[in-house]
Design an enzyme around this catalytic site. Structure first.
Site, PDB file in Angstrom:
ATOM      1  N   THR A  72      39.918  39.185  36.623  1.00 55.81           N
ATOM      2  CA  THR A  72      40.918  37.840  36.244  1.00 55.81           C
ATOM      3  C   THR A  72      40.195  36.963  35.263  1.00 55.81           C
ATOM      4  O   THR A  72      41.054  36.708  34.228  1.00 55.81           O
ATOM      5  CB  THR A  72      41.150  37.134  37.304  1.00 55.81           C
ATOM      6  OG1 THR A  72      41.761  38.193  38.440  1.00 55.81           O
ATOM      7  CG2 THR A  72      42.484  36.128  37.312  1.00 55.81           C
ATOM      8  N   GLY A 203      33.702  44.557  39.251  1.00 56.14           N
ATOM      9  CA  GLY A 203      32.735  44.992  40.037  1.00 56.14           C
ATOM     10  C   GLY A 203      33.237  45.638  41.447  1.00 56.14           C
ATOM     11  O   GLY A 203      32.909  46.767  41.889  1.00 56.14           O
ATOM     12  N   CYS A 326      46.792  41.442  45.337  1.00 56.80           N
ATOM     13  CA  CYS A 326      46.956  40.024  45.023  1.00 56.80           C
ATOM     14  C   CYS A 326      48.220  39.580  45.183  1.00 56.80           C
ATOM     15  O   CYS A 326      48.266  38.322  44.995  1.00 56.80           O
ATOM     16  CB  CYS A 326      46.663  40.298  43.546  1.00 56.80           C
ATOM     17  SG  CYS A 326      44.943  41.034  43.354  1.00 56.80           S
TER      18      CYS A 326
HETATM   19  N1  PLP Z   1      43.442  44.211  36.917  1.00 57.00           N
HETATM   20  C1  PLP Z   1      44.165  45.221  37.842  1.00 57.00           C
HETATM   21  C2  PLP Z   1      44.844  46.335  37.408  1.00 57.00           C
HETATM   22  C3  PLP Z   1      43.729  44.995  39.279  1.00 57.00           C
HETATM   23  O1  PLP Z   1      44.021  45.909  39.843  1.00 57.00           O
HETATM   24  C4  PLP Z   1      42.876  43.923  39.455  1.00 57.00           C
HETATM   25  C5  PLP Z   1      42.703  43.712  41.033  1.00 57.00           C
HETATM   26  O2  PLP Z   1      43.385  43.860  41.738  1.00 57.00           O
HETATM   27  C6  PLP Z   1      42.609  42.855  38.482  1.00 57.00           C
HETATM   28  C7  PLP Z   1      42.946  42.977  37.320  1.00 57.00           C
HETATM   29  C8  PLP Z   1      41.829  41.674  38.743  1.00 57.00           C
HETATM   30  O3  PLP Z   1      40.645  41.877  39.305  1.00 57.00           O
HETATM   31  P1  PLP Z   1      39.688  40.915  40.070  1.00 57.00           P
HETATM   32  O4  PLP Z   1      40.021  40.967  41.608  1.00 57.00           O
HETATM   33  O5  PLP Z   1      38.352  41.508  39.759  1.00 57.00           O
HETATM   34  O6  PLP Z   1      39.742  39.615  39.396  1.00 57.00           O
END
Ligand code: PLP
Length: 379
Positions: A72, A203, A326
């Site tokens: 993110t 990660g 999320c």
């Molecule tokens: N992009 C995609 C396609 C994702 O599936 C996710 C997490 O679910 C993210 C971005 C964000 O990742 P992070 O949890 O490392 O912020």
């Protein structure tokens, strides 16, 4: 109770090599990598090794990797940076309509607060994305194209490589960002063939710890830091590096890099097995096309709300998700874009695999769904 973890698109269990690397950095190599003494050097070497491993996996130079706290942060940095560095005159940003919130929300903010025009591309009638649709949306006013490689809810694979190469040929000045979070270490994600200026990776989706991500930044691309302070990460991401998490990220990539194809084939077999079992259950509809990533299978169990089925399965030790983890249950609109009706979208379950899953998990899940259909519907 035996547990069946089938929510690997939400997060994965850290692998032993990753946990060992984290523990080593906690207990032995705990120095600050900016310190000039031996303890600092040992920590610096841990981070350097991880950076070398991740750069090799992406096929880029070590100085093109910035460690972040999560994908993110990586997407925020890529998009906001590009808007600030290149977006004074060119105000149009092209993206897919099915991006993760970490892209969608930043673009919404750039539109609301900074006057950018966001063009969201939808899939064509067959439900697939076409590179030509992205290309034809580009014009001389376009500053950036941001596109995910694998959709996190349905596993749809977007034609990023073809799209970016067509765009770069016609509009070399357009900046390209790929959210490769659900593709990295599952598909070959190589900077050169991808024609990407930025790539975001995470990660915890690949058996490394939570709290660590990275952003690939092509070397001539302008980039602005989101976090100001010290000179870490070439002054682009201030704050003492989390060496344990960085080392854990590197160790997971090192472990997975040589088995991308083998794991893919294995997970595809599990996916096929589950598709077959689900096709025997009355009414269950599979939303993910055959061409989707085998790591993600989105299904609809008509008449049963996602959360109800999710908790029913949970009581049997089976963990799946009701779409994107999320969004915490709130509808993202992605299933509808890929062809689900509004009613069906309330009954979506996302099953997501890792190479640690087995046929027992598939059996438990299909039996669990069948039992849920009998017990929940007829209650
Ligand atoms: N992009 C995609 C396609 C994702 O599936 C996710 C997490 O679910 C993210 C971005 C964000 O990742 P992070 O949890 O490392 O912020």
């Amino acid at each position: 109770m035996t547990e069946h973890y089938l929510d690997n698109a939400a997060t994965t269990k850290p692998c032993t090599a990753s946990v060992n690397a984290v523990m080593r950095c906690f207990s032995e190599h705990y120095g600050n990598p900016s310190s000039l003494h031996r303890a600092g050097l040992a920590a610096q070497q841990e981070a350097d090794h991880a950076r070398a491993v991740i750069s090799a996996a992406l096929g880029c130079e070590t100085r093109e990797i910035i460690f972040t706290s999560c994908a993110t942060e990586s997407t925020n940095m890529a998009l906001r940076s590009t808007a600030a560095a290149y977006g004074r005159k060119r105000k149009k940003i092209i993206t897919s309509a099915v991006e993760h919130a970490s892209v969608k929300k930043v673009l919404a903010s750039l539109s609301e607060n900074e006057g950018f025009e966001i063009a969201e591309i939808k899939p064509c009638e067959t439900g697939e994305y076409r590179a030509e649709d992205f290309l034809s949306a580009c014009d001389d006013n376009t500053v950036m194209v941001s596109m995910m490689m694998v959709n996190n809810e349905t596993g749809h694979v977007l034609p990023v490589m073809r799209t970016f190469s067509m765009i770069k040929k016609k509009y070399p000045h357009i900046i390209t960002h790929c959210d490769a979070v659900q593709a990295f270490m599952k598909y070959p994600v190589k900077v050169r063939s991808l024609c990407a200026d930025f790539i975001s990776i995470s990660g915890h989706k690949i058996h490394a710890p939570k709290g660590i991500g990275a952003l690939y930044v092509r070397k001539s691309t302008k980039i602005r830091p989101l976090i100001l302070g010290g000179k870490q990460e070439n002054g682009l991401r201030a704050g003492t590096e989390s060496v344990p998490l960085i080392a854990g990220f590197g160790a997971a990539v090192e472990e997975l890099a040589s088995t991308i194809d083998k794991r893919f084939e294995y997970v595809k077999k599990l996916n096929t097995e589950l598709r077959k079992k689900l096709s025997e259950l009355e009414g269950v509809r599979i939303l993910s096309p055959e061409s989707a990533s085998p790591y993600i299978l989105s299904i609809i169990v008509p008449g049963i709300r996602s959360e109800i089925m999710l908790h029913y399965l949970e009581a049997r030790g089976i963990y799946v998700s009701s779409g994107s983890a999320c969004s915490k249950g709130a509808g993202s609109g992605v299933p509808e874009i890929f062809g689900a009706s509004q009613k069906e979208a309330d009954s979506v379950l996302r099953i997501s695999f890792s190479a640690e899953n087995t046929s027992e998990d598939i059996d438990a899940l299909s039996e669990g769904i069948a039992a849920g259909q009998r017990e929940i519907i007829h209650k």
